[in-house]
Design a protein around this motif. Structure first.
Motif, PDB file in Angstrom:
ATOM      1  N   MET A 190      14.813 -28.931 -28.632  1.00  0.00           N
ATOM      2  CA  MET A 190      16.022 -28.388 -28.000  1.00  0.00           C
ATOM      3  C   MET A 190      16.621 -29.506 -27.142  1.00  0.00           C
ATOM      4  O   MET A 190      15.954 -30.037 -26.256  1.00  0.00           O
ATOM      5  CB  MET A 190      15.687 -27.182 -27.131  1.00  0.00           C
ATOM      6  N   GLU A 191      17.869 -29.862 -27.435  1.00  0.00           N
ATOM      7  CA  GLU A 191      18.556 -30.877 -26.628  1.00  0.00           C
ATOM      8  C   GLU A 191      19.464 -30.185 -25.626  1.00  0.00           C
ATOM      9  O   GLU A 191      20.002 -29.122 -25.907  1.00  0.00           O
ATOM     10  CB  GLU A 191      19.356 -31.803 -27.523  1.00  0.00           C
ATOM     11  N   VAL A 192      19.582 -30.809 -24.461  1.00  0.00           N
ATOM     12  CA  VAL A 192      20.436 -30.243 -23.413  1.00  0.00           C
ATOM     13  C   VAL A 192      21.510 -31.263 -23.050  1.00  0.00           C
ATOM     14  O   VAL A 192      21.187 -32.409 -22.719  1.00  0.00           O
ATOM     15  CB  VAL A 192      19.598 -29.875 -22.169  1.00  0.00           C
ATOM     16  N   ASP A 219      14.761 -28.982 -19.099  1.00  0.00           N
ATOM     17  CA  ASP A 219      14.286 -27.989 -20.065  1.00  0.00           C
ATOM     18  C   ASP A 219      14.360 -28.513 -21.491  1.00  0.00           C
ATOM     19  O   ASP A 219      13.816 -27.900 -22.412  1.00  0.00           O
ATOM     20  CB  ASP A 219      15.104 -26.693 -19.953  1.00  0.00           C
ATOM     21  N   ALA A 220      15.014 -29.645 -21.680  1.00  0.00           N
ATOM     22  CA  ALA A 220      15.094 -30.233 -23.022  1.00  0.00           C
ATOM     23  C   ALA A 220      13.697 -30.641 -23.471  1.00  0.00           C
ATOM     24  O   ALA A 220      12.814 -30.875 -22.639  1.00  0.00           O
ATOM     25  CB  ALA A 220      16.013 -31.447 -22.995  1.00  0.00           C
ATOM     26  N   GLU A 228      19.224 -25.846 -31.269  1.00  0.00           N
ATOM     27  CA  GLU A 228      19.124 -27.304 -31.356  1.00  0.00           C
ATOM     28  C   GLU A 228      19.732 -27.983 -30.137  1.00  0.00           C
ATOM     29  O   GLU A 228      19.211 -28.980 -29.657  1.00  0.00           O
ATOM     30  CB  GLU A 228      19.841 -27.795 -32.613  1.00  0.00           C
ATOM     31  N   ALA A 229      20.836 -27.431 -29.671  1.00  0.00           N
ATOM     32  CA  ALA A 229      21.522 -28.073 -28.550  1.00  0.00           C
ATOM     33  C   ALA A 229      22.158 -27.013 -27.668  1.00  0.00           C
ATOM     34  O   ALA A 229      22.776 -26.072 -28.162  1.00  0.00           O
ATOM     35  CB  ALA A 229      22.591 -29.021 -29.078  1.00  0.00           C
ATOM     36  N   VAL A 230      21.989 -27.158 -26.358  1.00  0.00           N
ATOM     37  CA  VAL A 230      22.627 -26.247 -25.410  1.00  0.00           C
ATOM     38  C   VAL A 230      23.230 -27.076 -24.277  1.00  0.00           C
ATOM     39  O   VAL A 230      22.843 -28.223 -24.063  1.00  0.00           O
ATOM     40  CB  VAL A 230      21.631 -25.215 -24.824  1.00  0.00           C
ATOM     41  N   THR A 231      24.167 -26.482 -23.572  1.00  0.00           N
ATOM     42  CA  THR A 231      24.835 -27.191 -22.482  1.00  0.00           C
ATOM     43  C   THR A 231      24.184 -26.813 -21.163  1.00  0.00           C
ATOM     44  O   THR A 231      23.810 -25.648 -20.970  1.00  0.00           O
ATOM     45  CB  THR A 231      26.323 -26.794 -22.451  1.00  0.00           C
TER      46      THR A 231
END
Ligand code: NAG
Ligand code: NAG
Length: 274
Positions: free
Chosen positions: A228-230, A206-207, A141-144
């Motif tokens: 996918m959130e970045v 890439d989000a 869902e979320a990556v840095t």
């Protein structure tokens, strides 16, 4: 004259190619390896090239995992194919509606009692293609930003085993980002055999929405889109947060100390207040 006739005979003989010998039964098939789509009809051909016996005995066996069983025996469709197939001239077998369990080897056997060579058989391998079902997809869902991550896609029903494609905001991700001006700066790699989409270093760009498609010769299926959130690593935010926490800690400590001191010096007053 006689010589001319002999030559004519020879030419005729040659032009006929191989004349079927009436000495024995010979079988032939159009395809030894047959592919069919599940839920469609398929005909396995067993052609009789030569025979002199009038009523040859025809049998079909299905061989699965090395175990043979009758599917045509004593002039009747039997076993796994009962009510699902019919015999067609000369000795073909027509399956009306194939299923995945029909994938096997099939042997046509013809016994011709009045022939010198009184038996022949032919082996046909049938493979039934199965459409992929909706694959199971994993999208974080979320990556840095700057970290690595993996998106996964898996489908288990399709036959032959499906290949996978990934889509980002409804656009197919090219196998190699270096070949595409749009994705040239992305660090991903796709394994079309395992369904894995790996990012070495995630970028802001890439989000977005991701989905995956599993496909083989029988068809394709895809999972629903997932977001996918970045996130940026927010250094100032982290600093302010930790600074704030530290400040709160000191204030608390100071006030505890203060009240403690007061408590120590004016225990009497405390009691009076009560
Ligand atoms: C074939 O079999 C499947 C499942 O048994 C069934 O759903 C389908 O309607 C059949 N197709 C035909 C053409 O009979
Ligand atoms: C890729 O990176 C280069 C250099 O940083 C930049 O000039 C270019 O605009 C980028 N391309 C895309 C499509 O973002």
């Amino acid at each position: 004259m006689a010589f001319a006739r002999l030559v004519a005979c020879f030419v005729l003989y040659s032009s006929l190619g191989h004349i079927p010998s009436s000495l024995g039964v010979i079988l032939r098939t159009t395809d030894k390896i047959v592919w069919a789509n599940e839920f469609e009809p398929i005909e396995l051909t067993c052609l009789i090239e030569s025979i002199s016996t009038n009523n040859p005995r025809i049998e079909w066996k299905k061989i699965k995992n090395g175990v043979p069983s009758y599917v045509y025996f004593q002039n009747k469709i039997a076993g796994d194919l009962e009510h699902r197939a019919q015999l067609r001239e000369p000795a073909n077998i027509l399956i009306f509606n194939t299923t995945r369990s029909d994938t096997a080897e099939y042997r046509c056997e013809v016994a011709a009692i009045d022939d010198q060579r009184d038996f022949d058989e032919i082996l046909i391998s049938l493979a039934v293609r199965v459409k992929p079902v909706v694959p199971r997809c994993y999208v974080p869902e979320a990556v840095t930003v700057g970290t690595s991550t993996e998106l996964r896609c898996l489908e288990n029903e399709g036959f032959p085993a499906p290949h996978y494609r990934w889509f980002h905001n409804n656009e197919e991700l090219p196998q190699d980002p270096k070949n595409s001006p749009k994705f040239v700066n992305s660090s991903y790699s796709i394994n079309p055999d395992t369904g894995s989409l790996k990012f070495r270093r995630v970028r802001k760009d890439d989000a977005g929405e991701y989905y995956c498609q599993a496909m083989n010769d029988a068809g394709h299926a895809q999972c629903p889109e997932q977001t996918m959130e970045v996130y940026d690593i927010d250094i100032l935010g982290i600093f302010l947060k930790s600074f704030g926490a530290l400040l709160v800690f000191f204030c608390l400590a100071a006030s505890i100390c203060h009240s403690c001191k007061r408590g120590c010096f004016s225990k009497k007053g405390h009691n009076e207040n009560k």
